[in-house]
Design a protein around this motif. Sequence first.
Motif, PDB file in Angstrom:
ATOM      1  N   LYS A  18       0.972  -1.147   0.058  1.00 63.11           N
ATOM      2  CA  LYS A  18      -0.010   0.114   0.011  1.00 63.11           C
ATOM      3  C   LYS A  18       0.836   1.167  -0.009  1.00 63.11           C
ATOM      4  CE  LYS A  18      -3.832  -1.833   2.240  1.00 63.11           C
ATOM      5  NZ  LYS A  18      -4.635  -1.869   3.625  1.00 63.11           N
ATOM      6  N   GLU A  19       2.098   1.163   0.434  1.00 60.84           N
ATOM      7  CA  GLU A  19       3.044   2.173   0.591  1.00 60.84           C
ATOM      8  C   GLU A  19       3.840   2.160  -0.822  1.00 60.84           C
ATOM      9  OE1 GLU A  19       4.861   1.969   4.164  1.00 60.84           O
ATOM     10  OE2 GLU A  19       2.880   2.614   5.281  1.00 60.84           O
ATOM     11  N   SER A  20       3.681   1.303  -1.713  1.00 64.58           N
ATOM     12  CA  SER A  20       4.733   1.271  -2.823  1.00 64.58           C
ATOM     13  C   SER A  20       4.301   2.228  -3.970  1.00 64.58           C
ATOM     14  CB  SER A  20       4.771  -0.248  -3.194  1.00 64.58           C
ATOM     15  OG  SER A  20       3.482  -0.440  -4.123  1.00 64.58           O
ATOM     16  N   THR A  30      -9.439   3.513  -7.297  1.00 64.18           N
ATOM     17  CA  THR A  30      -8.856   2.228  -7.443  1.00 64.18           C
ATOM     18  C   THR A  30      -8.321   1.981  -5.921  1.00 64.18           C
ATOM     19  OG1 THR A  30      -8.630   2.334  -9.726  1.00 64.18           O
ATOM     20  CG2 THR A  30      -7.472   0.838  -8.779  1.00 64.18           C
ATOM     21  N   GLN A  31      -7.642   2.906  -5.716  1.00 68.95           N
ATOM     22  CA  GLN A  31      -6.781   2.553  -4.217  1.00 68.95           C
ATOM     23  C   GLN A  31      -7.951   2.368  -3.124  1.00 68.95           C
ATOM     24  OE1 GLN A  31      -3.771   5.637  -3.148  1.00 68.95           O
ATOM     25  NE2 GLN A  31      -3.258   5.901  -5.032  1.00 68.95           N
ATOM     26  N   LYS A  32      -8.878   2.960  -3.176  1.00 75.69           N
ATOM     27  CA  LYS A  32      -9.918   2.865  -2.047  1.00 75.69           C
ATOM     28  C   LYS A  32     -10.635   1.440  -2.362  1.00 75.69           C
ATOM     29  CE  LYS A  32     -11.307   7.618  -1.651  1.00 75.69           C
ATOM     30  NZ  LYS A  32     -12.391   8.604  -2.005  1.00 75.69           N
ATOM     31  N   ASP A  33     -10.838   1.038  -3.449  1.00 75.49           N
ATOM     32  CA  ASP A  33     -11.327  -0.362  -3.585  1.00 75.49           C
ATOM     33  C   ASP A  33     -10.329  -1.485  -3.217  1.00 75.49           C
ATOM     34  OD1 ASP A  33     -13.769   1.064  -4.540  1.00 75.49           O
ATOM     35  OD2 ASP A  33     -13.035   0.714  -7.039  1.00 75.49           O
ATOM     36  N   TYR A  34      -9.048  -1.291  -3.785  1.00 77.87           N
ATOM     37  CA  TYR A  34      -8.050  -2.077  -3.237  1.00 77.87           C
ATOM     38  C   TYR A  34      -7.995  -2.181  -1.650  1.00 77.87           C
ATOM     39  CZ  TYR A  34      -6.242  -3.002  -7.818  1.00 77.87           C
ATOM     40  OH  TYR A  34      -5.955  -3.541  -9.405  1.00 77.87           O
ATOM     41  N   THR A 223     -19.555   3.444   2.024  1.00 75.25           N
ATOM     42  CA  THR A 223     -18.777   2.492   1.130  1.00 75.25           C
ATOM     43  C   THR A 223     -19.571   1.505   0.482  1.00 75.25           C
ATOM     44  OG1 THR A 223     -18.785   1.140   3.056  1.00 75.25           O
ATOM     45  CG2 THR A 223     -17.107   2.512   3.085  1.00 75.25           C
ATOM     46  N   LYS A 224     -19.099   0.815  -0.743  1.00 75.77           N
ATOM     47  CA  LYS A 224     -19.669  -0.146  -1.163  1.00 75.77           C
ATOM     48  C   LYS A 224     -20.357  -1.107  -0.490  1.00 75.77           C
ATOM     49  CE  LYS A 224     -16.746   0.105  -5.592  1.00 75.77           C
ATOM     50  NZ  LYS A 224     -15.965  -0.699  -6.399  1.00 75.77           N
ATOM     51  N   TRP A 225     -19.710  -1.321   0.452  1.00 79.30           N
ATOM     52  CA  TRP A 225     -19.999  -2.492   1.432  1.00 79.30           C
ATOM     53  C   TRP A 225     -21.572  -1.817   2.232  1.00 79.30           C
ATOM     54  CZ3 TRP A 225     -20.680  -2.645   6.885  1.00 79.30           C
ATOM     55  CH2 TRP A 225     -21.012  -3.816   7.333  1.00 79.30           C
TER      56      TRP A 225
END
Length: 301
Positions: A18-20, A30-34, A223-225
């Motif tokens: 996540k920090e890469s 996309t980051q939020k989804d991941y 959130t999606k959930w």
Amino acid sequence: MITPKRTSNLHTLVKHYKESHDFTKLRDQTQKDYKNILNRALMTKVENVTLANMRVKDLSRRTFKVAYDTWLDRGVRTANITHAVVRKVLNYGIDLEILDVNPISGIKTQVETSRNTTWTPEQVKMFLDTAYSQFKWRNIGLIVHMAYEFVQRVGDMRELTWDSIDFDKKLLTLEQSKRRATVFLPIEENLLSMLIHQKDAFGFQEYVAPSVKTLNGGYKPYTKWQVSVHVNAIKSASELPKGLYAMDMRRTGVTQMVDAGVDLAQIMSVSGHKNPNSVNPYMKNTLTSATNALTTRRNVL
């Protein structure tokens, strides 16, 4: 930032990923989804041990076969998306030379059946009547209402901000998160009235339909959930079929336009598709469409 080792657990590898640069170069959504997908994946238990606590060196094909079968309980699409994201993380582990092979790559995923489910106007009305009847579901109802009326993705409506709406021109200007297409959509009177009332109630913050529960003193998008949980509760209260999903609203809207004989170019100006072939999945053989076609043919003869 602690560099993961073979003896590190999977949670440490995910945190490093996540920090890469591989992760930070992704689009914000996309980051939020991941993050959501990985957080749920890490909580998966295999033989009473969560994936988060398993050491990298102990991860095996069998581990992820059991995990994937567990993910299937939430649906083929969810399982396959989770599989794809976890595979990226494990490939990152190979780049760090703490994994020799990717243990999830050998897991055969199931083929997702294309959805063609649509809502009837009566079902939409039942859903919205129930959602708007209770404050706790009010903003969920508005999200689904906008997805239906504007024929857009629930995710874009979930994160819609007030600066996208011009009340004087009765216009929504939206940059779609998936295709980056910009669409210009008129706001019909009933929905406009609803949005005006919503502006009075929630106009002090940026989101059109945020979660009605504050987080750290502020309002954030559902959130999606959370949307899924509330939509299921509303369907249950409305006695609607479980097989109806909020994401079907976009398909429903496009199908209705096809049935109405709307020109393909005009449909694309609403849906944001750039390639006519992308609209093909929405082109269903329906009685309404066939009736319109045959009636038009007879009128020409």
